[in-house]
Motif scaffolding. Sequence first.
Motif, PDB file in Angstrom:
ATOM      1  N   UNK A 156      32.595  39.188  42.498  1.00 42.77           N
ATOM      2  CA  UNK A 156      33.710  39.331  42.052  1.00 42.77           C
ATOM      3  C   UNK A 156      33.456  40.579  41.105  1.00 42.77           C
ATOM      4  N   UNK A 183      32.635  39.741  37.935  1.00 44.02           N
ATOM      5  CA  UNK A 183      33.393  38.744  36.530  1.00 44.02           C
ATOM      6  C   UNK A 183      32.372  39.435  35.500  1.00 44.02           C
ATOM      7  N   UNK A 202      40.479  38.826  39.126  1.00 45.80           N
ATOM      8  CA  UNK A 202      39.188  39.084  38.617  1.00 45.80           C
ATOM      9  C   UNK A 202      39.216  40.182  40.213  1.00 45.80           C
ATOM     10  N   UNK A 203      39.675  40.270  41.309  1.00 44.89           N
ATOM     11  CA  UNK A 203      39.195  41.161  42.603  1.00 44.89           C
ATOM     12  C   UNK A 203      39.868  42.635  41.986  1.00 44.89           C
ATOM     13  N   UNK A 247      37.266  43.426  34.494  1.00 42.23           N
ATOM     14  CA  UNK A 247      37.066  42.634  35.032  1.00 42.23           C
ATOM     15  C   UNK A 247      36.511  42.013  34.080  1.00 42.23           C
ATOM     16  N   UNK A 248      35.816  42.291  32.888  1.00 38.75           N
ATOM     17  CA  UNK A 248      35.711  41.649  31.553  1.00 38.75           C
ATOM     18  C   UNK A 248      36.720  41.757  30.883  1.00 38.75           C
ATOM     19  N   UNK A 275      39.558  37.262  30.812  1.00 39.03           N
ATOM     20  CA  UNK A 275      40.549  36.874  32.646  1.00 39.03           C
ATOM     21  C   UNK A 275      40.757  36.087  32.628  1.00 39.03           C
TER      22      UNK A 275
END
Lengths: 339, 402
Positions: free
Chosen positions: A188, A190, B157-158, B177-178, B268
């Motif tokens: 996904x 990350x 996340x997605x 996302x980070x 996250x």
Amino acid sequence: MKKIILPVLFGMAAMGVSAPSASAATLDDVKAKGFVQCGVSQGLPGFSNTNDAGDWTGIDVDVCRAVAAAVFGDASLVKYTPLSAKERFTALQSGEVDVLSRNTTWTMSRDTSLGLNFTGVNYYDGQGFMVRNSLGVTSALQLDGASICTNTGTTTELNVADYFRANNMDYEVVAFEKADEVVQAYDSGRCDVYTTDASGLYAQRLKLTNPGEHSVLPEIISKEPLGPVVRHGDDQWLDIVKWSLNAMINAEEMGVTSANVDDMRNGDNPGIKRLLGTEGAFGEAIGVSNDWAYNIIKQVGNYGEIFEANVGPDTELGISRGVNALWTNGGLQYAPPIR
Amino acid sequence: MAAQEPVGDGAETARVSLLYDPKVRALVAQVALILLVIWLGYSMVNNTLVNLEKQSIASGFGFLGTTAGFSIAPTLGTFIVDYAEESSYGSAFYVGLFNTLLVAFIGIILATIWGFILGVARLSNNWVIAKLSTVYIETLRNIPLLLQIFFWYFAVLRSLPNPRESVEFGANIVLNTRGLFMPRPLPEAGFGWVSIAILIGLVGTFFMRRWAHQRQESTGEQFPVFWTSVGLIVGFPILVFLVLGMPLDWQIPELRGFNFRGGMVIIPEFMSLLLALVLYTATFIAEIVRAGILAVSHGQSEAAHALGVRSGPTLRLVVIPQALRVIIPPLTSQYLNLTKNSSLAVAIAYPDLVSVFAGTVLNQTGQAVEILLITLAVYLTISIVTSVLMNWYNAKMSLVER
Ligand SMILES: N[C@@H](CCC(=O)N[C@@H](CS)C(=O)NCC(=O)O)C(=O)O
């Protein structure tokens, strides 16, 4: 109510005093319960994984089956315990499993301070990196500043730290307990990078949404000799596990396969006769029957056979023998002779 | 008890043998029990040591000083401890500890606020609000927390973009996302005065409130306590800050290579763990709050209304103080639950105590007994401290009763 408290306490005290001790003979326990309890991964294709029929398969699983074949003459007498990287050593130390065959790297500290012993190497591996093709990265040295997904409790975590420090690169590590979560998190987005044993990268890549969009970088940053592990202090059991693996490697070297083992047994090559138990009493020496290696090869196969069947070029993983070829073919697989 | 009862003639009672004296028997039994417990504890410790030795498993606490060699994701813990790969296992322990305390502390505050809102909403006269709150509580309360953590983690996340397509909120705050990246404040010379101003504001507020309270008691005149407090704690330091010519610089996060660097980041893993813990625990707190409010008899508010007190002050001065006495004890156990549940962090790679210390460190050193003992001691201490604080608060609230 009060009446039962005291006896219960006494009972607990008695249990405290007679806590299981390490020196118990594993072979006797295994024979008594009628199967080998084997610690494996929670699902790593090619190494230990369940197939569509729900049976465990893989090169690590075949080591367990070989041990069962040596002890019982029946390779199917194995029960499996799936373990995360974090749980595996405690499970072996506490006697929950008899042998740990779970893509586990042989390192000095694990061999010496955990109360465990490694019995050999069934797969020579090294740590690698996988990235998305869209990043346009072609070398691990371009990974400065990357986010890296990996498993906790592995050598992987330590190697990656060493590598990035040695090359003066920044990075952020995201470490999960279970391999499936690592795959999901990487999938996904990350992390930029997924790192683990190179074999594991090929295996886990199959679980990604679009395996074709990811590639493994050329650098191999560590030595990861993977092999079976037993508890420290039970030399007989150590010998059985060690020689079960050696028998498979020797068999390949001598050209004995599951298909020709019956013919070979009637031949007159003295080395093969010793291996297959028609000459000498090698099985008795480790506490099993003399046809132990015959049973292993007949039911499980020689090392080359289990390699080809589980991780070789014709499987999903498509890994070539490389360093895992026999020493006679320029590889590292080498077993001491049966003599 | 029975010993004092004269049964039959007194002479016989006196002659009863020690063996049948209930007091003596009770004493002997208790001493025996204590000895047994001590012996049990001793034999367990001894057994463990002997068996570890026999299996040649390393033991002792010396490992805390050796180099860890692994890296930990950037979090408050790594920042406070200044953790790097060369740090010791002991430092890794502190990183885990601070991260656990951080998520538990913020989690408790947010869950309390959200729980109070939900609890009051469920009692609302507005049908829609009451039903929404009921549905929310009944749903989230009945889904296992671990599933909720996974849901939020992977849902978060997605839906987030990769670093090159980050969402920008202005003021140099970006989300991808980070994590959530923000400028990091870098205090310059003179910033110390601002901290002192905050301190003065806090102390001033304390005395101002006492004074205002006394004045109201004696004269009945009210004083704008809230706004004066805001002025003292927020306004005064800002004034000092401006007068000194704003002695603060900002380190701005910027996109370099794979990711944003510099500035501060909230990863996250933290956001989703916090979100899951708060949304879940708040449902239980809401029920506790509802029970507490329902426990205050309706006559109380009616009496207040009859005296001409408006609804707001009635709730604040009459209902809540009485409800709190019912609310606080069960609230304490929810706080403890939240703290303990935060150890599920390990599933989504938030580096809390269980993940870093009882996970990675345990695995790298293999010293399970020592590490689990330390971990148990830490959770026990956090729980006891929380309970003590809450009991103190509870005692303080009960005293208000007249
Ligand atoms: N060989 C390394 C890494 C072993 C490891 O745990 N690898 C992961 C990633 S390939 C794994 O086996 N995952 C499968 C699972 O957890 O079931 C070690 O012994 O520390």
